[in-house]
Design a protein around this motif. Sequence first.
Motif, PDB file in Angstrom:
ATOM      1  N   GLN A  42       0.603  -1.191  -0.006  1.00  0.00           N
ATOM      2  CA  GLN A  42       0.072   0.093   0.117  1.00  0.00           C
ATOM      3  C   GLN A  42       0.840   1.199   0.051  1.00  0.00           C
ATOM      4  OE1 GLN A  42      -0.432  -2.323   2.750  1.00  0.00           O
ATOM      5  NE2 GLN A  42      -1.585  -3.536   1.407  1.00  0.00           N
TER       6      GLN A  42
ATOM      7  N   GLY B 170       0.509   4.993   1.128  1.00  0.00           N
ATOM      8  CA  GLY B 170      -0.214   6.019   2.048  1.00  0.00           C
ATOM      9  C   GLY B 170       0.146   7.503   1.741  1.00  0.00           C
ATOM     10  N   GLU B 171      -0.547   8.392   1.246  1.00  0.00           N
ATOM     11  CA  GLU B 171      -0.171   9.726   1.049  1.00  0.00           C
ATOM     12  C   GLU B 171      -0.733  10.703   2.466  1.00  0.00           C
ATOM     13  OE1 GLU B 171      -1.240   8.833  -3.405  1.00  0.00           O
ATOM     14  OE2 GLU B 171      -2.575   8.888  -1.679  1.00  0.00           O
TER      15      GLU B 171
ATOM     16  N   CYS C  47       4.711  10.103   1.272  1.00  0.00           N
ATOM     17  CA  CYS C  47       4.097   8.784   0.944  1.00  0.00           C
ATOM     18  C   CYS C  47       4.849   7.839   1.389  1.00  0.00           C
ATOM     19  CB  CYS C  47       3.780   8.993  -0.615  1.00  0.00           C
ATOM     20  SG  CYS C  47       3.271   7.278  -1.383  1.00  0.00           S
TER      21      CYS C  47
ATOM     22  N   TYR D 182      -1.228  12.152  -6.663  1.00  0.00           N
ATOM     23  CA  TYR D 182      -1.195  10.841  -6.546  1.00  0.00           C
ATOM     24  C   TYR D 182       0.350  10.263  -6.150  1.00  0.00           C
ATOM     25  CZ  TYR D 182      -6.058  10.404  -7.838  1.00  0.00           C
ATOM     26  OH  TYR D 182      -7.566  10.660  -8.179  1.00  0.00           O
TER      27      TYR D 182
ATOM     28  N   ASN E 144       3.289   7.285  -6.447  1.00  0.00           N
ATOM     29  CA  ASN E 144       3.301   6.342  -7.561  1.00  0.00           C
ATOM     30  C   ASN E 144       4.730   5.739  -7.327  1.00  0.00           C
ATOM     31  OD1 ASN E 144       5.251   5.919 -10.285  1.00  0.00           O
ATOM     32  ND2 ASN E 144       2.987   5.276 -10.976  1.00  0.00           N
TER      33      ASN E 144
ATOM     34  N   TRP F  50       0.052   2.517  -6.916  1.00  0.00           N
ATOM     35  CA  TRP F  50      -0.480   4.011  -6.782  1.00  0.00           C
ATOM     36  C   TRP F  50      -1.307   4.124  -5.287  1.00  0.00           C
ATOM     37  CZ3 TRP F  50      -0.080   7.843 -10.538  1.00  0.00           C
ATOM     38  CH2 TRP F  50       0.147   7.231 -11.856  1.00  0.00           C
ATOM     39  N   GLY F  51      -1.230   5.230  -4.991  1.00  0.00           N
ATOM     40  CA  GLY F  51      -1.692   5.976  -3.799  1.00  0.00           C
ATOM     41  C   GLY F  51      -3.248   6.052  -3.994  1.00  0.00           C
ATOM     42  N   GLN F  52      -3.951   6.454  -2.952  1.00  0.00           N
ATOM     43  CA  GLN F  52      -5.588   6.681  -3.221  1.00  0.00           C
ATOM     44  C   GLN F  52      -5.707   8.166  -3.497  1.00  0.00           C
ATOM     45  OE1 GLN F  52      -3.845   6.620  -0.103  1.00  0.00           O
ATOM     46  NE2 GLN F  52      -4.660   8.305   1.024  1.00  0.00           N
ATOM     47  N   GLY F  53      -4.701   8.988  -3.450  1.00  0.00           N
ATOM     48  CA  GLY F  53      -4.512  10.523  -3.670  1.00  0.00           C
ATOM     49  C   GLY F  53      -4.911  11.321  -2.633  1.00  0.00           C
ATOM     50  N   THR F  54      -4.397  12.650  -2.671  1.00  0.00           N
ATOM     51  CA  THR F  54      -4.717  13.658  -1.650  1.00  0.00           C
ATOM     52  C   THR F  54      -5.134  14.998  -2.387  1.00  0.00           C
ATOM     53  OG1 THR F  54      -3.700  14.511   0.644  1.00  0.00           O
ATOM     54  CG2 THR F  54      -2.030  14.266  -1.293  1.00  0.00           C
TER      55      THR F  54
END
Length: 123
Positions: free
Chosen positions: A3, A5-6, A22, A96, A98, A113-117
């Motif tokens: 995973q 995490g951002e 991240c 995101y 990466n 990829w992260g989930q985005g912030t």
Amino acid sequence: QVQLGESGGGLVQAGGSLRLSCVASGSIFRFRVDAMGWYRQAPGKQRELVARITSTGNTNYADSVKGRFTISRDNAKNTVHLQMNNLKPEDTAVYYCNADLFDLIFKTSNTFWGQGTQVTVSS
């Protein structure tokens, strides 16, 4: 599984700064972490590269952020940061994380990829 995490997004006024972080976690021990980077996607636009850094520290940036953003990484902590200075309203987007990871067991390359912030810059 791995995973990304951002953290660090938010709302800031034009000219301000934010620092995104991240961290790669989970079964990271079975992977070699190659390039890491940040992408962003604004509403109605395609996702675009912001900055990228290799495991040896080579970097590349989008022309729009050169001189304002700095990418860095801590290989021991599997972490990548993006220091964003002199932010502009046009930097508003979901950012995101990466990472390109090489599976040491199956000898394959994978992109995570992260989930985005959300980063919002007000004028």
